[in-house]
Design a protein around this motif. Structure first.
Motif, PDB file in Angstrom:
ATOM      1  N   ILE A   1       3.782   5.844  -5.667  1.00 49.87           N
ATOM      2  CA  ILE A   1       3.237   6.280  -7.272  1.00 49.87           C
ATOM      3  C   ILE A   1       2.131   6.787  -7.855  1.00 49.87           C
ATOM      4  N   VAL A   2       1.017   6.808  -6.973  1.00 47.67           N
ATOM      5  CA  VAL A   2       0.120   7.801  -7.292  1.00 47.67           C
ATOM      6  C   VAL A   2       0.067   9.140  -7.192  1.00 47.67           C
TER       7      VAL A   2
ATOM      8  N   SER B   1       1.032  -1.109  -0.100  1.00 44.23           N
ATOM      9  CA  SER B   1       0.169   0.026  -0.417  1.00 44.23           C
ATOM     10  C   SER B   1       1.369   1.515   0.012  1.00 44.23           C
ATOM     11  N   TRP B   2       2.216   0.897   0.850  1.00 45.09           N
ATOM     12  CA  TRP B   2       3.279   2.217   0.915  1.00 45.09           C
ATOM     13  C   TRP B   2       3.725   2.417  -0.820  1.00 45.09           C
ATOM     14  N   LEU B   3       4.073   1.303  -1.282  1.00 43.05           N
ATOM     15  CA  LEU B   3       4.312   1.381  -2.884  1.00 43.05           C
ATOM     16  C   LEU B   3       3.271   2.599  -3.928  1.00 43.05           C
TER      17      LEU B   3
ATOM     18  N   ALA C   1       0.091  11.827  -9.415  1.00 42.28           N
ATOM     19  CA  ALA C   1      -0.264  12.924  -9.522  1.00 42.28           C
ATOM     20  C   ALA C   1       0.305  14.680 -10.012  1.00 42.28           C
ATOM     21  N   ILE C   2       1.237  14.624  -8.917  1.00 46.58           N
ATOM     22  CA  ILE C   2       1.995  16.007  -9.192  1.00 46.58           C
ATOM     23  C   ILE C   2       2.434  15.987 -10.703  1.00 46.58           C
TER      24      ILE C   2
ATOM     25  N   GLY D   1       5.945   4.636 -17.585  1.00 45.88           N
ATOM     26  CA  GLY D   1       5.956   3.219 -16.682  1.00 45.88           C
ATOM     27  C   GLY D   1       6.135   3.105 -15.500  1.00 45.88           C
ATOM     28  N   MET D   2       6.153   4.581 -14.875  1.00 50.31           N
ATOM     29  CA  MET D   2       4.726   4.413 -13.759  1.00 50.31           C
ATOM     30  C   MET D   2       3.296   3.689 -13.394  1.00 50.31           C
ATOM     31  N   GLY D   3       2.984   3.369 -14.531  1.00 54.11           N
ATOM     32  CA  GLY D   3       1.670   3.208 -14.392  1.00 54.11           C
ATOM     33  C   GLY D   3       1.724   2.031 -14.560  1.00 54.11           C
TER      34      GLY D   3
END
Length: 671
Positions: A191-192, A185-187, A196-197, A225-227
């Motif tokens: 990423i989310v 959940s932390w990771l 957003a930033i 890549g983040m997705g």
């Protein structure tokens, strides 16, 4: 710069921000004041936390549990550092990539001014840096708050039994799986937040140019890549969700039922594979961006399958296949549910016996149960408490709060008795006596107990007393009747000050005393007085002339506070009960190890589904010392906590014999 038609220029002017109307001096001042306010808030927060930590350290050291606090703080500090470092390691490259790609985009044309755009963008960069700093603190704090989960996973003791579905030891579900879920959940949150930033940054910088919200190709690849990383984590989440079916409330059985075993379990496996495939498509888009179709179609397929496999199929199968033949299909799962629920609540050793109610009492029965008959209760706790508060309170500022039932050896016979402690209620002092000196230095403690046999009533309906009055008199010796630690207390008092402490009302006036125990923290130095004045928001601690070098400040004076502060991971029984032994008043607080992650066991009141009365905590009413004794040495939870905090828990054999005689089955365990 790109050539723009008049229509495009007008459109850009309409969509963009009117930078000419901005008062840049006012913006700079506002930004500086915001920085000053934030800095002051941070400074105040840091100083407050340091003061609280140092006074907590003094309190733990006074009780001999300094290693417990150090272990918790060091673990939290390491987790905070690791969480903040990992977030920064991911956030800074993402931010610099977004800023660099924005720099390469065409600058605005008239009517927007390039200089104004650059100036605003500089302020935005600073604002985003502050935002990243705040998120770094937030993610680090969230990691530090999970110190308990991490320590349990690192020191896990096996249960020695495995679940019937996956064949894993129960320690995996109780200790390891929560840590994996926390990390997962932390990771995901990291990423989310980063996505957003980056999107917000490009949206704002695009609007400054008068463009619609557009993201440069380089940033699109980074987001893809983040997705990919996000969907890889989603795949891990689906896989971990397979194990959590052992806590599933679906259908009749708590735990894996027929629908879970045949539909949900393979369904989550399939969803894990699908999410991993989606991650591959997104990773390919990150390497060579070929448009959004490589992103939209895989993600859309995952969403559709999630609805079908995760919700629709299990609901239909449960309704159409299971419910018409529920008993036949759920029989083996129901047997597992019953078996493990009994184990979780330590009920597997119970035996059922029939006792015919004939209503006949024979002489032999009376002779064989003479001790039981001599201790049949005639008193109820409620009426007896009222009687104590009417005939044994002596002053309005004394209170009997709770009557407890126990057994004592009196004149060679084991007798069942009821007793209550006489505690101080400073709020009931006369209004003219409600002064700081009285409440904090002089009226510091309660005094004595009242004790009655449960079987005797005097003429007029009054109880017979084994211990009564002040100073205490009776058939059980009580040499140290002062109660500095009990069921009720003020936030703090200062003992051994320049003021004599009110002890009890004597026949010729008040009797006074000076504290002779070791309870509390020595607060004589100026530095400590400053810290405690800060902590309690009370300037009198600093400026009073009554505090001397040997003065001791006593706080966390209720039994529940003391036990709960030292061992917050234990669940306390509803109340501690008092014991008169070895000439002193003691408190015994039953404490439980609980978890809601025991496989297949039904939860009690939607809370825990495993409980052991593993610990008996003993608190001295005069010195405030706290000792923890283990009464369930085979409990894996208490063994794990003993491994985390070596030396904190003592074996039950080390409990003094005069206290061991008063150990009982706690009230909440019957509930």
């Amino acid at each position: 710069m790109n050539d723009l038609s008049d229509f495009q220029r007008r459109r850009a002017g309409q969509q963009g921000i009117d930078l000419k109307a901005i008062d840049w001096d006012a913006v700079r001042k506002l930004f500086r004041w915001a920085l000053v306010i934030v800095a002051l808030i941070i400074l105040w927060n840091v100083l407050s936390r340091l003061a609280i930590f140092y006074t907590d350290w003094l309190w733990f050291r006074e009780l001999g549990y300094e290693p417990v606090l150090v272990k918790i703080v060091v673990t939290g500090g390491l987790l905070f550092t690791a969480g903040a470092a990992v977030f920064l390691a991911a956030a800074l490259p993402a931010f610099f990539l977004a800023a660099r790609s924005a720099d390469r985009a065409p600058l605005p044309e008239a009517p927007l001014q390039v200089s104004d755009y650059v100036r605003v963008r500089t302020f935005l960069v600073r604002g985003w840096i502050l935002g990243i700093a705040f998120l770094t603190f937030l993610f680090g704090s969230y990691a530090a708050a999970n110190w308990e989960t991490v320590l349990l996973a690192l020191n896990a003791v096996p249960f020695g039994e495995s679940d019937p579905i996956f064949g894993r030891d129960f320690s995996f579900y109780v200790f390891t799986l929560p840590a994996l879920r926390f990390l997962h959940s932390w990771l995901v949150a990291v990423i989310v937040a980063l996505g957003a930033i980056v999107l917000a940054f490009h949206n704002v910088t695009g609007r400054l140019r008068g463009e619609t919200a557009q993201v440069p190709v380089a940033a699109r690849r980074w987001l893809a890549g983040m997705g990919a990383a996000l969907f890889l984590l989603i795949a891990v989440g689906h896989w971990l969700g397979r194990y959590e079916l052992l806590f599933s409330p679906t259908g009749t059985v708590f735990g894996v039922g027929w629908t879970d075993d045949h539909i949900n379990l393979p369904g989550r496996t399939i969803m894990a594979v699908v999410a991993a495939v989606v991650a591959v498509f997104l990773a390919f888009s990150a390497i060579r961006f070929r448009g959004f179709k490589w992103i939209v179609w895989p993600v859309g397929a995952w969403v559709v399958l999630l609805v079908l496999v995760g919700s629709a199929a299990p609901a239909l199968m449960q309704r159409l296949r299971v419910e018409p033949s529920e008993l036949a299909l759920e029989r083996q799962y129901l047997a597992s549910n019953i078996e493990y629920t009994r184990k979780a609540f330590a009920l597997e050793g119970l035996q059922s016996r029939d006792h015919p109610a004939r209503g006949e009492i024979e002489p032999e029965m009376i002779a064989e149960n003479e001790g039981t008959i001599r201790n049949i209760r005639l008193w109820d706790e409620g009426p007896l408490l009222q009687s104590y508060n009417q005939i044994q309170f002596f002053r309005l500022y004394y209170d009997f709060l709770k009557v407890h039932t126990d057994r004592y050896e009196v004149d060679g016979d084991l007798r069942q008795v009821m007793l209550a402690t006489r505690e101080l209620s400073a709020n009931k002092l006369p209004s003219e006596a409600q002064r700081w000196v009285n409440r904090r230095l002089q009226f510091t403690h309660g005094y004595g107990v009242a004790m009655s046999p449960v079987t005797e009533v005097e003429a007029g309906g009054r109880p017979t007393f084994f211990i009564r009055d002040v100073p205490p008199a009776g058939r059980i010796p009580l040499e140290r009747p002062e109660i500095y630690y009990g069921l009720r207390s003020l936030d703090y008092v200062i003992a051994r000050s320049g003021m004599q402490e009110f002890n009890y009302p004597g026949p010729e006036g008040p009797e006074y005393t000076s504290y002779e125990g070791t309870g509390g923290v020595v607060v004589g130095s100026f530095f400590r007085r400053v810290l405690y004045a800060w902590r309690f928001g009370d300037l009198n601690i600093l400026i009073t002339g009554e505090v001397g070098p040997e003065s001791r400040i006593q706080y966390r004076r209720t039994v529940g506070e003391r036990v709960g502060t030292i061992a917050p991971f234990l669940q306390k029984d509803r109340e501690a009960y008092s014991v008169v032994a070895d000439g002193r008043v003691h408190w015994i607080q039953d404490a439980y190890t609980v978890t809601h992650r025991y496989p297949y066991a039904t939860r009690w009141n939607s809370s825990f589904n495993y409980i052991r009365n593993s610990v008996k905590a003993v608190v001295d009413a005069y010195d405030g010392t706290v000792d923890f004794y283990v009464y369930e040495p085979d409990d894996p939870l208490i063994r794990t906590w003993s491994a985390i905090f070596p030396g904190m828990f003592k074996p039950q054999e080390e409990m003094p014999e005069h206290l061991r005689e008063h150990v009982r089955v706690p009230l909440d365990l019957f509930t």
